[in-house]
Design an enzyme around this catalytic site. Structure first.
Site, mmCIF file in Angstrom:
data_model
loop_
_atom_site.group_PDB
_atom_site.id
_atom_site.type_symbol
_atom_site.label_atom_id
_atom_site.label_comp_id
_atom_site.label_asym_id
_atom_site.label_seq_id
_atom_site.Cartn_x
_atom_site.Cartn_y
_atom_site.Cartn_z
ATOM 1 N N ARG A 102 3.128 10.510 5.276
ATOM 2 C CA ARG A 102 2.013 9.576 5.520
ATOM 3 C C ARG A 102 2.208 9.030 6.922
ATOM 4 O O ARG A 102 3.248 8.435 7.226
ATOM 5 C CB ARG A 102 2.036 8.444 4.491
ATOM 6 C CG ARG A 102 1.173 7.261 4.899
ATOM 7 C CD ARG A 102 0.949 6.255 3.808
ATOM 8 N NE ARG A 102 0.036 6.779 2.806
ATOM 9 C CZ ARG A 102 -0.599 6.043 1.902
ATOM 10 N NH1 ARG A 102 -0.424 4.738 1.879
ATOM 11 N NH2 ARG A 102 -1.400 6.607 1.030
ATOM 12 N N HIS A 129 -7.362 12.029 3.690
ATOM 13 C CA HIS A 129 -6.502 11.662 2.561
ATOM 14 C C HIS A 129 -6.722 12.682 1.443
ATOM 15 O O HIS A 129 -7.279 12.379 0.388
ATOM 16 C CB HIS A 129 -6.867 10.238 2.103
ATOM 17 C CG HIS A 129 -5.826 9.566 1.263
ATOM 18 N ND1 HIS A 129 -4.637 10.183 0.898
ATOM 19 C CD2 HIS A 129 -5.784 8.317 0.717
ATOM 20 C CE1 HIS A 129 -3.926 9.336 0.162
ATOM 21 N NE2 HIS A 129 -4.601 8.208 0.035
ATOM 22 N N GLN A 132 -5.598 12.049 -2.312
ATOM 23 C CA GLN A 132 -6.460 11.105 -3.009
ATOM 24 C C GLN A 132 -7.729 11.793 -3.495
ATOM 25 O O GLN A 132 -8.168 11.613 -4.637
ATOM 26 C CB GLN A 132 -6.824 9.935 -2.080
ATOM 27 C CG GLN A 132 -7.750 8.921 -2.719
ATOM 28 C CD GLN A 132 -7.087 8.136 -3.833
ATOM 29 O OE1 GLN A 132 -6.017 7.565 -3.639
ATOM 30 N NE2 GLN A 132 -7.701 8.097 -5.012
ATOM 31 N N ASP A 220 -14.307 1.977 0.087
ATOM 32 C CA ASP A 220 -12.911 1.826 0.507
ATOM 33 C C ASP A 220 -12.860 0.607 1.427
ATOM 34 O O ASP A 220 -13.906 0.105 1.868
ATOM 35 C CB ASP A 220 -12.459 3.114 1.240
ATOM 36 C CG ASP A 220 -10.979 3.092 1.635
ATOM 37 O OD1 ASP A 220 -10.212 2.286 1.064
ATOM 38 O OD2 ASP A 220 -10.603 3.877 2.527
ATOM 39 N N CYS A 260 -10.216 4.165 -4.041
ATOM 40 C CA CYS A 260 -8.865 4.723 -3.928
ATOM 41 C C CYS A 260 -7.792 3.661 -4.063
ATOM 42 O O CYS A 260 -6.651 3.979 -4.372
ATOM 43 C CB CYS A 260 -8.721 5.472 -2.605
ATOM 44 S SG CYS A 260 -8.820 4.424 -1.146
ATOM 45 N N ARG A 288 -3.656 10.501 -9.426
ATOM 46 C CA ARG A 288 -2.861 10.851 -8.244
ATOM 47 C C ARG A 288 -1.598 11.594 -8.670
ATOM 48 O O ARG A 288 -1.204 12.592 -8.068
ATOM 49 C CB ARG A 288 -2.445 9.573 -7.477
ATOM 50 C CG ARG A 288 -3.570 8.810 -6.807
ATOM 51 C CD ARG A 288 -4.158 9.584 -5.647
ATOM 52 N NE ARG A 288 -3.151 9.949 -4.649
ATOM 53 C CZ ARG A 288 -2.690 9.145 -3.683
ATOM 54 N NH1 ARG A 288 -3.164 7.932 -3.565
ATOM 55 N NH2 ARG A 288 -1.795 9.571 -2.797
HETATM 56 N N1 NVA Z 1 -8.642 3.952 4.261
HETATM 57 C C1 NVA Z 1 -7.456 3.337 3.727
HETATM 58 C C2 NVA Z 1 -6.977 4.081 2.527
HETATM 59 C C3 NVA Z 1 -5.767 3.495 1.861
HETATM 60 C C4 NVA Z 1 -5.278 4.313 0.715
HETATM 61 C C5 NVA Z 1 -6.377 3.266 4.793
HETATM 62 O O1 NVA Z 1 -6.220 4.247 5.540
HETATM 63 O O2 NVA Z 1 -5.708 2.252 4.906
HETATM 64 N N1 CP Z 2 -4.764 5.115 -2.553
HETATM 65 C C1 CP Z 2 -3.554 5.128 -1.933
HETATM 66 O O1 CP Z 2 -3.201 6.069 -1.219
HETATM 67 O O2 CP Z 2 -2.791 4.040 -2.196
HETATM 68 P P1 CP Z 2 -1.418 3.633 -1.469
HETATM 69 O O3 CP Z 2 -1.770 3.254 -0.061
HETATM 70 O O4 CP Z 2 -0.904 2.481 -2.282
HETATM 71 O O5 CP Z 2 -0.491 4.809 -1.498
#
Ligand code: NVA
Ligand code: CP
Length: 304
Positions: A102, A129, A132, A220, A260, A288
């Site tokens: 990540r 993502h 997800q 989101d 998500c 997930r």
């Molecule tokens: N769009 C959000 C998704 C978190 C799972 C982010 O990138 O923070």
């Molecule tokens: N939806 C998701 O990826 O959650 P986290 O940021 O908690 O991993």
């Protein structure tokens, strides 16, 4: 399939294979049937951003598959002190059987795959993502028994989630409508991808227009990880993009709502809509685990 870097790289058949295996693994987990497909294997989990779901579902998922998960915070790795990702990839490939990462830039994930020699899984970048959205497609298919022909709508910021939902939905035969402010559209590469589906994709500035006849509505956060400095400005900018009962009145009745997570109640979604749809949102979070286990089995299991 050698990696999961972005959904553009997968064929509809490969996505279906992941979803079918995810359903099977979910069934087996619920019925106490063990599935140690990754026995003796180690999977590195590199995090340059925070996580609740991704970290815990990957750690427990690897464990349930009989393997060893290694949580690797970038704060503790030499990567955090400037060791190039190309070198990190070549070193970790000699210890591990797969890596989930990540991070911020998509290029970093692509570089890991290019320089390493083990499967790489994208656990979220600023661009996309995919883990997800595989879980999201699984959750929708569980509810409706199909994906093709359903209308998926995304309301809010044209971010990583919007990008992956557009690609995943269109690949699986869904109609996809997206409403974002004009200066926060999805990524140009994704809009170019969507242009190949002129009868199945629409972008608009109007949430009401997008949500018309929706089977499933996604939203989101308005300020993704890395955008903390813009948060106050974004709260104002996205005011008209909240998923609330008035907006959902334009969708099909009943409509499915997905998020998500983490969710910011009172911002992109109201408390009421969130709680009315909590069961399907937390099913999405659970999936997930199953979807990622399926990805890891397909990428890392030894050939028979
Ligand atoms: N769009 C959000 C998704 C978190 C799972 C982010 O990138 O923070
Ligand atoms: N939806 C998701 O990826 O959650 P986290 O940021 O908690 O991993």
């Amino acid at each position: 399939m050698n990696h999961l870097l972005k959904l553009q790289d997968l064929s509809p058949e490969e996505i279906t294979r992941i979803l079918d295996l995810a359903d099977q693994l979910k069934y087996e987990k619920k019925h106490g049937i063990e599935h140690p497909y990754l026995k003796g294997k180690s999977v590195g989990l590199i995090f340059q951003k925070s996580s609740t779901r991704t970290r815990v579902s990957f750690e427990t998922g690897v464990h349930q598959l009989g393997g060893q998960p290694l949580f690797l915070s970038s704060a503790d790795l030499q990567i955090g002190r400037g060791e190039p990702v190309q070198d990190t990839a070549r070193v970790l490939s000699r210890y591990l059987d797969g890596i989930m990462i990540r991070t911020y830039e998509q290029k970093e994930v692509e570089d890991l795959a290019e320089y390493g020699s083990i499967p790489i899984i994208n656990g979220l970048t600023d661009y996309c993502h995919p883990c997800q959205v595989l879980a999201d497609l699984m959750t929708i298919r569980e509810k409706f028994g199909k994906l093709e022909g359903l209308k998926m709508v995304y309301i809010g910021d044209g971010n990583n989630m919007a990008n992956s939902l557009i690609v995943g939905g269109l690949k699986m035969g869904m109609d996809v409508a997206v409403a974002t402010p004009a200066d926060h559209k999805p990524d140009p590469a994704v809009l170019e991808f969507a242009a190949a589906y002129p009868d199945h994709f629409t972008w608009t500035e109007s949430p009401e227009e997008a949500v018309k006849d929706a089977d499933v509505v996604f939203t989101d956060t308005w300020a993704s990880m890395g955008m903390e400095a813009e948060k106050e400005a974004r709260l104002k900018l996205f005011q008209g993009y909240q998923v609330n009962d008035e907006l959902l009145a334009h969708a099909k009745n009943p409509v499915m709502v997905q998020h998500c997570l983490p969710a910011y109640r009172g911002q992109e979604i109201t408390e009421k809509v969130f709680e009315d749809h909590a069961d399907e949102i937390f099913e999405e979070a659970e999936n997930r685990l199953h979807a990622q286990k399926a990805v890891m089995v397909l990428l890392m299991k030894d050939p028979q």
